[in-house]
Design an enzyme around this catalytic site. Structure first.
Site, PDB file in Angstrom:
ATOM      1  N   SER A 105     -18.542  21.091 166.026  1.00  0.00           N
ATOM      2  CA  SER A 105     -19.168  20.730 167.015  1.00  0.00           C
ATOM      3  C   SER A 105     -18.761  21.673 168.007  1.00  0.00           C
ATOM      4  O   SER A 105     -18.705  21.529 169.435  1.00  0.00           O
ATOM      5  CB  SER A 105     -18.700  19.420 167.552  1.00  0.00           C
ATOM      6  OG  SER A 105     -17.299  19.423 167.690  1.00  0.00           O
ATOM      7  N   GLY A 106     -18.464  23.078 167.689  1.00  0.00           N
ATOM      8  CA  GLY A 106     -18.205  23.986 168.788  1.00  0.00           C
ATOM      9  C   GLY A 106     -19.474  24.782 169.127  1.00  0.00           C
ATOM     10  O   GLY A 106     -20.596  23.955 169.071  1.00  0.00           O
ATOM     11  N   ASN A 107     -19.284  26.043 169.533  1.00  0.00           N
ATOM     12  CA  ASN A 107     -20.562  26.617 170.098  1.00  0.00           C
ATOM     13  C   ASN A 107     -21.637  26.780 169.506  1.00  0.00           C
ATOM     14  O   ASN A 107     -22.620  26.710 169.874  1.00  0.00           O
ATOM     15  CB  ASN A 107     -19.917  28.191 170.718  1.00  0.00           C
ATOM     16  CG  ASN A 107     -18.977  27.987 172.072  1.00  0.00           C
ATOM     17  OD1 ASN A 107     -19.220  27.106 172.806  1.00  0.00           O
ATOM     18  ND2 ASN A 107     -18.390  29.269 172.306  1.00  0.00           N
ATOM     19  N   ILE A 108     -21.344  27.312 168.242  1.00  0.00           N
ATOM     20  CA  ILE A 108     -22.429  27.649 167.359  1.00  0.00           C
ATOM     21  C   ILE A 108     -23.097  26.207 166.665  1.00  0.00           C
ATOM     22  O   ILE A 108     -24.367  26.053 166.924  1.00  0.00           O
ATOM     23  CB  ILE A 108     -22.054  28.141 166.014  1.00  0.00           C
ATOM     24  CG1 ILE A 108     -21.647  29.786 166.266  1.00  0.00           C
ATOM     25  CG2 ILE A 108     -23.003  28.199 164.849  1.00  0.00           C
ATOM     26  CD1 ILE A 108     -21.453  30.581 165.197  1.00  0.00           C
ATOM     27  N   CYS A 136     -23.411  37.335 161.949  1.00  0.00           N
ATOM     28  CA  CYS A 136     -24.100  37.765 163.117  1.00  0.00           C
ATOM     29  C   CYS A 136     -24.614  39.143 162.541  1.00  0.00           C
ATOM     30  O   CYS A 136     -25.588  39.365 163.272  1.00  0.00           O
ATOM     31  CB  CYS A 136     -23.432  37.503 164.162  1.00  0.00           C
ATOM     32  SG  CYS A 136     -21.752  38.080 164.526  1.00  0.00           S
ATOM     33  N   ALA A 185     -16.689  35.368 171.178  1.00  0.00           N
ATOM     34  CA  ALA A 185     -15.906  35.348 170.062  1.00  0.00           C
ATOM     35  C   ALA A 185     -14.924  34.211 170.232  1.00  0.00           C
ATOM     36  O   ALA A 185     -13.789  34.517 170.845  1.00  0.00           O
ATOM     37  CB  ALA A 185     -15.278  36.598 169.682  1.00  0.00           C
ATOM     38  N   PRO A 230     -12.472  30.990 168.435  1.00  0.00           N
ATOM     39  CA  PRO A 230     -11.388  31.082 167.338  1.00  0.00           C
ATOM     40  C   PRO A 230     -11.845  31.268 166.114  1.00  0.00           C
ATOM     41  O   PRO A 230     -11.138  31.899 165.150  1.00  0.00           O
ATOM     42  CB  PRO A 230     -10.638  29.925 167.733  1.00  0.00           C
ATOM     43  CG  PRO A 230     -11.554  28.908 168.445  1.00  0.00           C
ATOM     44  CD  PRO A 230     -12.397  29.791 169.373  1.00  0.00           C
ATOM     45  N   THR A 250     -14.464  32.988 165.118  1.00  0.00           N
ATOM     46  CA  THR A 250     -14.807  34.222 164.801  1.00  0.00           C
ATOM     47  C   THR A 250     -13.756  35.151 164.596  1.00  0.00           C
ATOM     48  O   THR A 250     -13.480  35.831 163.740  1.00  0.00           O
ATOM     49  CB  THR A 250     -15.839  34.664 165.927  1.00  0.00           C
ATOM     50  OG1 THR A 250     -17.131  33.947 166.245  1.00  0.00           O
ATOM     51  CG2 THR A 250     -16.200  36.128 165.825  1.00  0.00           C
ATOM     52  N   ARG A 251     -12.627  35.114 165.331  1.00  0.00           N
ATOM     53  CA  ARG A 251     -11.810  36.007 165.303  1.00  0.00           C
ATOM     54  C   ARG A 251     -10.909  35.761 164.022  1.00  0.00           C
ATOM     55  O   ARG A 251     -10.325  36.519 163.701  1.00  0.00           O
ATOM     56  CB  ARG A 251     -10.610  35.542 166.721  1.00  0.00           C
ATOM     57  CG  ARG A 251     -11.438  36.027 167.835  1.00  0.00           C
ATOM     58  CD  ARG A 251     -10.779  35.486 169.221  1.00  0.00           C
ATOM     59  NE  ARG A 251     -11.468  35.843 170.472  1.00  0.00           N
ATOM     60  CZ  ARG A 251     -11.411  36.880 171.189  1.00  0.00           C
ATOM     61  NH1 ARG A 251     -10.829  37.951 170.557  1.00  0.00           N
ATOM     62  NH2 ARG A 251     -11.939  37.134 172.137  1.00  0.00           N
TER      63      ARG A 251
END
EC number: 1.2.1.10
Length: 314
Positions: A14-17, A132, A164, A166, A168-169
């Site tokens: 349920s994050g950004n993506i 991406c 970016a 957490p 992604t990092r």
């Protein structure tokens, strides 16, 4: 198309993506409807937004998803969590016959770039959306390889540091490994390398991607240029903010002045350089976050095509 003719999907993460993907499903999908939004943080904005939109939600992860009353109606699940969590999610979903679209670098299933190889993977139980950077650049590698032998391809994906999160990092190593592998297996280069750059500039800059391909010196430059332009138009059909920043460039590397390519050695030939920009649609994320938008747009394009094939097969 009526709601009954649409397939229910779940989004895990349920994050950004995940949240951007939910909005895309609800606004743009031809064959899908939201069946569930799944998270692990009861206070997340994504779950709160989904609840306000009338989407069934759970903060109990994959266990909570399976326990939802409508779980039996869910046919496709997007996993927008992490490479480490994906294996467990996939195992549960496969037991229940749910098709999985993996937006992490886990790569349990085959790599899929919608404009390149989706048709041949429609029946796969799990497909991986690469990264991406892969979604932005591998179509270009494939466009070049359709015309000439690509001995080596290198891509550099530069994304705004603010875009970016957490996940992604934490997955930088997996990003480079997965993208490099897909450059070869999907892009059809003989060797591939991927680099990601987190750009801290303020104000945040849009995603920029550079693709370098080494081909034979006598390759048809005009045919390569046209192939790249055609591919850019094809990707832009589902990622409207995807575009060439400038015309395709060609540089001859003469036999008397070869360059050293790691893993290959000293080579000569023709260097093809392609410069791209990806602007996000700003459905949920800022317009500069084209790196996230291209992933959710590609995942939606893949899911819609898979859903159409399942509906047709009924």
């Amino acid at each position: 198309m009526t709601k009954s003719q649409r397939l229910q999907v779940a989004i895990i993460g349920s994050g950004n993506i995940g949240t951007d993907l939910m909005i895309k499903v609800m606004r743009n999908s031809k064959h899908l409807s939201m069946g569930a939004m799944v998270g692990i943080d009861a206070a997340s904005d994504g779950l709160a937004r989904a609840g306000r939109l009338g989407v069934p939600v759970t903060h109990e992860g994959i266990t909570g998803l399976v326990g939802l009353p409508n779980f039996g109606d869910i046919r496709i699940a997007f996993d927008a969590t992490s490479a480490g969590a994906h294996a467990g999610h996939n195992e549960v979903l496969q037991r229940h016959g749910v098709k999985v679209i993996d937006l992490t670098p886990a790569a349990i299933g085959p790599y899929v770039i919608p404009v390149v190889n989706l048709e041949e993977q429609l029946s796969s139980p799990n497909i991986n959306m690469v990264t991406c950077g892969g979604q932005a650049t591998i179509p270009i590698v494939r466009a070049v390889s359709q015309i000439a032998r690509v001995r080596y391809a290198e891509i550099v994906a530069s994304i705004a540091s603010k875009s970016a999160g957490p996940g992604t990092r934490a997955n930088i190593d997996e990003f480079t490994e997965t993208t490099s592998a897909a450059i070869v297996s999907v892009g059809r280069a003989e060797h591939g390398k991927a680099i990601i750059v987190l750009n801290p500039a303020e104000p945040s800059l849009m995603m920029r991607d550079t693709v370098f391909c080494l081909v034979d010196a006598d390759a048809d430059q005009e045919a390569i240029r046209l192939s790249v332009r055609d591919m850019v138009r094809s990707v832009a059909a589902y990622v409207p903010g995807y575009r060439l920043k400038q015309d395709v460039q060609f540089d001859v590397i003469p036999d008397k002045a070869p360059v050293n390519v790691p893993g290959i050695g000293r080579v000569s030939g023709l260097k093809v350089s392609v410069f791209l920009e990806v602007e996000g649609a700003a459905h949920y994320l800022p317009a500069y976050a084209g790196n996230l938008d291209i992933m959710t747009s590609a995942a939606l394009a893949a899911a819609d095509k898979i859903a159409a094939s399942l509906i047709t097969a009924r």
